[in-house]
Design an enzyme around this catalytic site. Structure first.
Site, short mmCIF file in Angstrom:
data_model
loop_
_atom_site.label_atom_id
_atom_site.label_comp_id
_atom_site.label_asym_id
_atom_site.label_seq_id
_atom_site.Cartn_x
_atom_site.Cartn_y
_atom_site.Cartn_z
CB CYS A 189 -3.68 11.52 12.52
SG CYS A 189 -3.08 9.88 12.20
NE ARG A 244 -7.50 4.39 5.57
CZ ARG A 244 -6.80 5.33 6.20
NH1 ARG A 244 -7.18 5.69 7.41
NH2 ARG A 244 -5.76 5.92 5.67
CE LYS A 291 -1.75 1.46 4.10
NZ LYS A 291 -1.36 2.86 4.42
CG ASN A 292 2.22 2.75 3.56
OD1 ASN A 292 1.06 3.04 3.28
ND2 ASN A 292 2.63 2.55 4.80
#
Ligand code: EPU
Length: 419
Positions: A117, A398, A23-24
């Site tokens: 966050c 996610r 993902k990153n």
């Protein structure tokens, strides 16, 4: 619709799964497509909500984005807008990765500031300061960072903290600046190397990515490429920890074990058998008690902060006391309060927690507060006796592709319930 997982815990995991794409890495690579006026193709893209969010950000900018079975096609030939709206950035901070490419392409950008966050404060000051150093005028209006520049000129940028996101944004902008940019104290994460490698394939001139000192010589233009995203080291680490915490076995394929060296080393020291090749690893934690072991989260190649929460659960099942020190996000301990509901013994002091190993955890309802704290909830559910209900699993969607399918294939009793 808010789905949850129901897990009947206490079953040791066993079997083989393949790692998904990272993902990153995928998120900045998608942003990098904006640097060209053509069609970029990305392979090994995980099917995740964060990828869909970034696709929406690119569409707002005018890109045509298609996702088909792990393959993402991004056509940036008609991009004509330089804004990333609050509605998307607040869902995913990584949207901020479009700042650098927008500035490079349009000489202007309007990108929402991410805001709060669950990990604690996560400012973007280093990104903005670097863009100023490259020649941009930056102002903050209505919660947006607004950048304008006539000419981007290479410069020497010292990062006070080796920020992954800032390093990525600078590499993308500096690739199309005039002259040489140096980033010292750059992030060394594999995601940065993947981005630099793709930018180089696009025609950029970058040296030293993966070290603290990166040199970028600006070029006139970049061309689109087809690229394959590296395997997800955090996903890999999460499943290895889950297998060890349940006293199970696991073989991971399609991974890069050189990206998870710190974790494999620590796993070995807790008494888990680890047998690794470059692209696969098998661990065995059956019929033994794990030894308690302290860790400190560090920038790559140290122990990753993104595995700190799952590691906490594993240490709850170890014999003895251990300490976890968080140096990247000193307040990243939202998982602790939830874990206490299962009968764990954890105390927090400043940026550390002390964990006393216990014999068993008892299932309960627990909530995910971010992707990695959520991963810890799932590992806890797998470990705990009886039933656990894991709430707010949109965080898992996610960041973990096909999580319940992967865990079911390893023998876990996990099901998704749609409310
Ligand atoms: N920082 C600043 N100012 C900045 C930027 C960062 O003070 O302008 C600080 C942060 O507050 C933090 C430290 O620097 O204390 C490191 O942050 P960094 O910028 O490296 O993190 P990031 O790029 O925002 C990425 C991952 C995170 C991961 C961190 C640390 C992506 C999309 N996100 O975030 O992943 O925790 O690096 O390794 O790559 C996740 O996947 O769940 C996740 C949170």
């Amino acid at each position: 619709m808010m789905d949850h997982f129901v897990i009947e815990g206490g079953i040791p995991l066993s079997g083989t799964i393949a790692c998904s794409g990272a993902k990153n890495s995928a998120l900045p690579l998608m942003a990098a497509a904006l640097l060209t006026e053509g069609v970029t193709v990305l392979n090994n893209i995980p099917d995740l909500q964060d990828i869909r969010t970034m696709a929406m950000v690119l569409r707002v900018i005018g890109a045509d984005v298609r996702f088909d079975n792990g393959r993402l096609t991004i056509d940036c030939s008609h991009c004509n807008f330089w804004e990333a709206p609050y509605e998307l950035v607040r869902k995913m901070r990584a949207s901020f990765y479009v700042l650098g490419p927008l500035i490079a392409r349009f000489r202007q950008a309007k990108v929402s500031l991410p805001g709060g966050c669950a990990l604690g404060p996560r400012p973007v000051d280093l990104h903005l300061k670097a863009m100023e150093q490259l020649g941009c005028d930056i102002s903050i209006e209505d919660g947006y960072a607004i950048a304008t520049v006539e000419k981007l000129i290479g410069t020497h940028i010292h990062l006070d903290i080796p920020s992954v996101g800032a390093t990525g944004n600078i590499m993308m902008t500096a690739s199309l600046a005039e002259g040489k940019t140096v980033i010292d104290n750059a992030a060394c994460e594999p995601d940065i190397v993947d981005l630099a490698d793709m930018l180089k394939a696009m025609g950029a001139n970058i040296e030293g990515a993966g070290t603290r000192y990166v040199e970028i010589n600006g070029v006139k233009g970049l061309h689109p490429v087809e690229w394959t995203v590296i395997p997800d080291r955090i996903e890999a680490g999460t499943y290895l920890i889950a297998a060890a915490a349940t006293s199970g076995t696991l073989t991971l394929t399609h991974c890069r074990t050189d990206h998870i060296g710190a974790l494999l080393n620590k796993l070995g020291k807790t008494g888990v058998d680890v047998d690794s090749n470059l692209d696969s690893v098998s661990i065995d934690a059956t019929d033994r008690k794990l030894k308690a072991l302290d860790i400190t989260t560090e920038v790559y190649p140290g122990f990753p902060t993104d595995l700190q929460a799952p590691w906490t659960v594993m240490m709850c099942m170890a014999v003895g006391d251990s300490i976890i020190k968080e140096t990247i996000y000193p307040e990243r301990f939202t998982h602790v309060q939830e874990l206490l509901r299962l009968g764990t013994r954890i105390t927090k002091k400043l940026n550390s927690i002390c964990i006393e190993g216990v014999d068993r955890l008892k299932g309960a309802s627990i909530m995910c507060s971010d992707i990695r704290a959520g991963a810890a909830m799932v590992v806890a559910g797998l470990v705990a006796d009886g039933q656990s209900k894991i709430l707010r699993i949109y965080h898992m969607d996610r960041g973990y592709e096909g999580m319940e399918e992967k865990l079911s294939s390893l023998g876990a009793n996990i099901r998704r319930v749609s409310e």
